[in-house]
Scaffold this motif. Structure first.
Motif, mmCIF file in Angstrom:
data_model
loop_
_atom_site.group_PDB
_atom_site.id
_atom_site.type_symbol
_atom_site.label_atom_id
_atom_site.label_comp_id
_atom_site.label_asym_id
_atom_site.label_seq_id
_atom_site.Cartn_x
_atom_site.Cartn_y
_atom_site.Cartn_z
ATOM 1 N N ALA A 79 5.917 -3.610 -4.694
ATOM 2 C CA ALA A 79 4.847 -4.406 -4.182
ATOM 3 C C ALA A 79 4.928 -5.815 -4.219
ATOM 4 O O ALA A 79 4.296 -6.605 -3.466
ATOM 5 C CB ALA A 79 3.303 -3.990 -4.757
ATOM 6 N N SER A 80 5.802 -6.161 -4.929
ATOM 7 C CA SER A 80 6.027 -7.705 -5.137
ATOM 8 C C SER A 80 4.633 -8.556 -5.642
ATOM 9 O O SER A 80 4.498 -9.674 -4.919
ATOM 10 C CB SER A 80 6.944 -8.332 -4.129
ATOM 11 O OG SER A 80 8.022 -7.614 -3.898
ATOM 12 N N ASP A 81 3.849 -7.916 -6.129
ATOM 13 C CA ASP A 81 2.646 -8.756 -6.609
ATOM 14 C C ASP A 81 2.686 -8.935 -8.233
ATOM 15 O O ASP A 81 3.478 -8.432 -8.844
ATOM 16 C CB ASP A 81 1.267 -7.981 -6.109
ATOM 17 C CG ASP A 81 1.129 -6.693 -6.770
ATOM 18 O OD1 ASP A 81 1.543 -6.424 -7.876
ATOM 19 O OD2 ASP A 81 0.566 -5.565 -6.177
ATOM 20 N N LEU A 101 -4.628 0.220 -16.385
ATOM 21 C CA LEU A 101 -3.298 0.324 -15.615
ATOM 22 C C LEU A 101 -3.048 1.487 -14.606
ATOM 23 O O LEU A 101 -2.606 1.151 -13.552
ATOM 24 C CB LEU A 101 -2.219 0.296 -16.763
ATOM 25 C CG LEU A 101 -1.696 -0.810 -17.786
ATOM 26 C CD1 LEU A 101 -0.921 -0.153 -18.781
ATOM 27 C CD2 LEU A 101 -1.314 -1.791 -16.865
ATOM 28 N N GLU A 102 -3.864 2.585 -15.161
ATOM 29 C CA GLU A 102 -3.970 3.492 -14.044
ATOM 30 C C GLU A 102 -4.827 3.023 -12.918
ATOM 31 O O GLU A 102 -4.521 3.574 -11.760
ATOM 32 C CB GLU A 102 -4.528 4.642 -14.700
ATOM 33 C CG GLU A 102 -3.793 5.307 -15.638
ATOM 34 C CD GLU A 102 -4.497 6.722 -16.435
ATOM 35 O OE1 GLU A 102 -5.473 7.055 -16.054
ATOM 36 O OE2 GLU A 102 -4.062 7.139 -17.357
ATOM 37 N N GLU A 103 -5.876 2.479 -13.137
ATOM 38 C CA GLU A 103 -6.835 2.002 -11.893
ATOM 39 C C GLU A 103 -5.853 1.218 -11.174
ATOM 40 O O GLU A 103 -6.112 1.233 -9.816
ATOM 41 C CB GLU A 103 -7.947 1.251 -12.491
ATOM 42 C CG GLU A 103 -8.886 2.238 -13.127
ATOM 43 C CD GLU A 103 -9.614 3.150 -12.339
ATOM 44 O OE1 GLU A 103 -9.639 3.016 -11.061
ATOM 45 O OE2 GLU A 103 -10.062 4.054 -12.890
ATOM 46 N N ILE A 104 -4.881 0.251 -11.636
ATOM 47 C CA ILE A 104 -4.320 -0.658 -10.923
ATOM 48 C C ILE A 104 -3.194 0.222 -9.887
ATOM 49 O O ILE A 104 -3.149 -0.198 -8.704
ATOM 50 C CB ILE A 104 -3.252 -1.616 -11.770
ATOM 51 C CG1 ILE A 104 -4.192 -2.717 -12.463
ATOM 52 C CG2 ILE A 104 -2.330 -2.239 -10.761
ATOM 53 C CD1 ILE A 104 -3.417 -3.653 -13.399
ATOM 54 N N GLU A 113 0.816 -1.006 -0.079
ATOM 55 C CA GLU A 113 0.041 -0.124 -0.014
ATOM 56 C C GLU A 113 0.996 1.274 0.039
ATOM 57 O O GLU A 113 1.857 1.416 0.933
ATOM 58 C CB GLU A 113 -0.915 0.001 1.109
ATOM 59 C CG GLU A 113 -1.750 1.286 1.185
ATOM 60 C CD GLU A 113 -2.695 1.383 2.322
ATOM 61 O OE1 GLU A 113 -3.630 1.986 2.449
ATOM 62 O OE2 GLU A 113 -2.342 0.755 3.450
ATOM 63 N N MET A 114 0.765 2.242 -1.004
ATOM 64 C CA MET A 114 1.588 3.267 -1.102
ATOM 65 C C MET A 114 0.844 4.288 -0.284
ATOM 66 O O MET A 114 -0.433 4.674 -0.674
ATOM 67 C CB MET A 114 1.590 3.741 -2.622
ATOM 68 C CG MET A 114 2.704 4.720 -2.905
ATOM 69 S SD MET A 114 2.575 5.097 -4.620
ATOM 70 C CE MET A 114 3.040 3.620 -5.516
ATOM 71 N N PHE A 115 1.446 4.879 0.818
ATOM 72 C CA PHE A 115 0.931 6.051 1.492
ATOM 73 C C PHE A 115 0.876 7.375 0.748
ATOM 74 O O PHE A 115 2.103 7.881 0.397
ATOM 75 C CB PHE A 115 1.666 6.166 2.717
ATOM 76 C CG PHE A 115 1.469 5.018 3.837
ATOM 77 C CD1 PHE A 115 0.684 3.845 3.443
ATOM 78 C CD2 PHE A 115 2.351 4.719 4.677
ATOM 79 C CE1 PHE A 115 0.491 2.818 4.100
ATOM 80 C CE2 PHE A 115 2.533 3.367 5.363
ATOM 81 C CZ PHE A 115 1.156 2.622 5.327
ATOM 82 N N THR A 116 -0.351 7.843 0.490
ATOM 83 C CA THR A 116 -0.283 9.041 -0.428
ATOM 84 C C THR A 116 -1.224 10.164 0.346
ATOM 85 O O THR A 116 -2.068 9.874 1.001
ATOM 86 C CB THR A 116 -0.957 8.738 -1.801
ATOM 87 O OG1 THR A 116 -2.162 7.850 -1.611
ATOM 88 C CG2 THR A 116 -0.257 7.881 -2.715
#
Length: 409
Positions: A351-353, A398-401, A266-269
């Motif tokens: 994220a290694s997903d 891709l933007e939604e991802i 999770e990227m903290f924004t």
């Protein structure tokens, strides 16, 4: 030993202004030494710098030839014999410096005069001058600078220095006059020396000007970001503008691998730079807290000195890309697309997903399209064709991802 081991000086004595060389205190074989250009009996002085250079080039013996830095001095350019503005000593005019109140200029000038006068006295054993400094301890405080005379008792002590000098300085100067010998040199040789001094001085001034211009140009071309706390720590603020909104986060690279401000993918924004700074001050549960330089940023942040500065290379805008893709390859800014894809890939690596890989497995033509647009290998001869709506929709996915990784949007 000082880099200015041998210094050209101008001395103002009873009979006029003279030029010579001074070697301030240096250590050799565990002992301290000091010297002037001289012979066994006198300090040798000259009516001009050109006369001084002429004498030095005559190879006549003198006391400084055994100085450990003499060869280095001798190898210098012709203007090595020209004193700088701080190397001119109005010894006979010292009392005038004490006529008024102490100032930075007067105290500094007097301290320098005392230093060289005392050195002359000790080197030549000029009795009255040696006794003058040995008998009046009030003189030693002049070396402490103007601040020493700025306090409550400063003016009184400055006046005490003035009275001491006024009463004894004539004897001091007279004692020094007896220890110097004015050396006459061939006038034609001196004229030639002056020409070479002038040429050397001109060349030095030109070199200095060129160096200053180069330094100024380098300063103008320098990236201001390089002097920030972020650049020092190697952790960069990132601005992402996507689907009409902007968010801020942080990113670094550890052994080439991207690391974002975040945890468990999770990227903290944050919607504003201030909110981002406020949050990192109060929280340390994130991946960047483990980096070696994170503490540097925290020190600046806790001191209230950390401000978000986003370098252009760390600003990503997806604005208009979907619409442009739908119009055709010619409408797309490939630099904007390349940078956008870079952020997709960095986020997925961190994220290694398998979200990015899974998307391309499900949409192989989208991978071919991006490879074609970015000029990379692996497009297998694929060329996009109308309609382009599938490519636009694929890019939007891709933007939604990426957006799904944001903590706030």
């Amino acid at each position: 030993m000082s880099n200015r081991a041998i210094i050209p000086v101008k001395l103002s004595l009873t009979k006029g202004d003279f030029y010579t060389l001074w070697a301030p205190t240096w250590k050799e074989h565990g002992e301290e030494w000091q010297a002037f250009l001289g012979d066994d009996d006198h300090v040798l002085v000259f009516s001009s710098s050109a006369d001084l250079l002429t004498y030095l080039e005559s190879a006549k013996p003198h006391d400084l030839s055994s100085h450990p830095k003499w060869k280095a001095f001798e190898a210098g350019s012709a203007d090595r014999v020209v004193p700088g503005s701080k190397d001119e000593y109005d010894i006979i005019g010292a009392p005038a410096l004490l006529a008024g109140r102490a100032s930075y200029e007067s105290v500094d000038a007097l301290a320098r005069i005392f230093a060289i006068t005392r050195s002359l006295a000790e080197v030549t054993t000029a009795k009255d001058a040696v006794l003058f400094f040995a008998s009046h301890s009030v003189l030693s405080n002049v070396a402490r600078g103007y601040e020493h005379y700025a306090g409550e008792h400063g003016p009184g002590e400055w006046s005490a220095v003035g009275r001491t000098v006024l009463s004894n300085w004539a004897k001091v100067v007279s004692a020094l006059d007896e220890q110097v010998r004015v050396v006459e040199v061939d006038s034609e040789l001196s004229a030639d020396a002056q020409t070479r001094i002038d040429e050397a001085a001109t060349a030095a001034a030109a070199a200095k000007e060129q160096a200053e211009k180069a330094a100024q140009k380098a300063a103008e071309q320098a990236d201001p970001y390089d002097s920030t706390d972020w650049a020092s720590a190697g952790i960069d603020p990132v601005k992402i503008t996507i689907q009409g909104k902007s968010v801020y986060t942080l990113r670094t690279y550890v052994d080439g691998a991207p690391q974002f401000l975040g945890r468990f993918g999770e990227m903290f924004t944050f919607p504003t730079p201030k909110q981002l700074v406020r949050w990192i001050v109060e929280n340390d549960e994130h991946d960047l807290a483990r980096t070696a330089t994170w503490e540097e940023l925290m020190i600046a942040a806790n001191a209230g000195e950390l401000e978000i500065q986003v370098h252009p290379v760390n600003s990503y805008s997806y604005s208009g890309l979907v619409a442009d893709i739908s119009k055709g390859p010619e409408a797309v800014d490939t630099e904007q697309m390349s940078r956008g894809y870079e952020l997709f890939a960095d986020a997925a690596d961190w994220a290694s997903d398998d979200s990015l890989n899974s998307f391309f497995l499900a949409h192989p033509r989208m991978q071919d399209y991006i490879s074609y647009m970015l000029g990379s290998t692996g497009s297998s001869g694929y060329v996009p064709s109308k309609p382009y709506t599938d490519h636009a929709e694929g890019w939007k996915q891709l933007e939604e991802i990426l957006i799904k990784r944001f903590s706030k949007f």
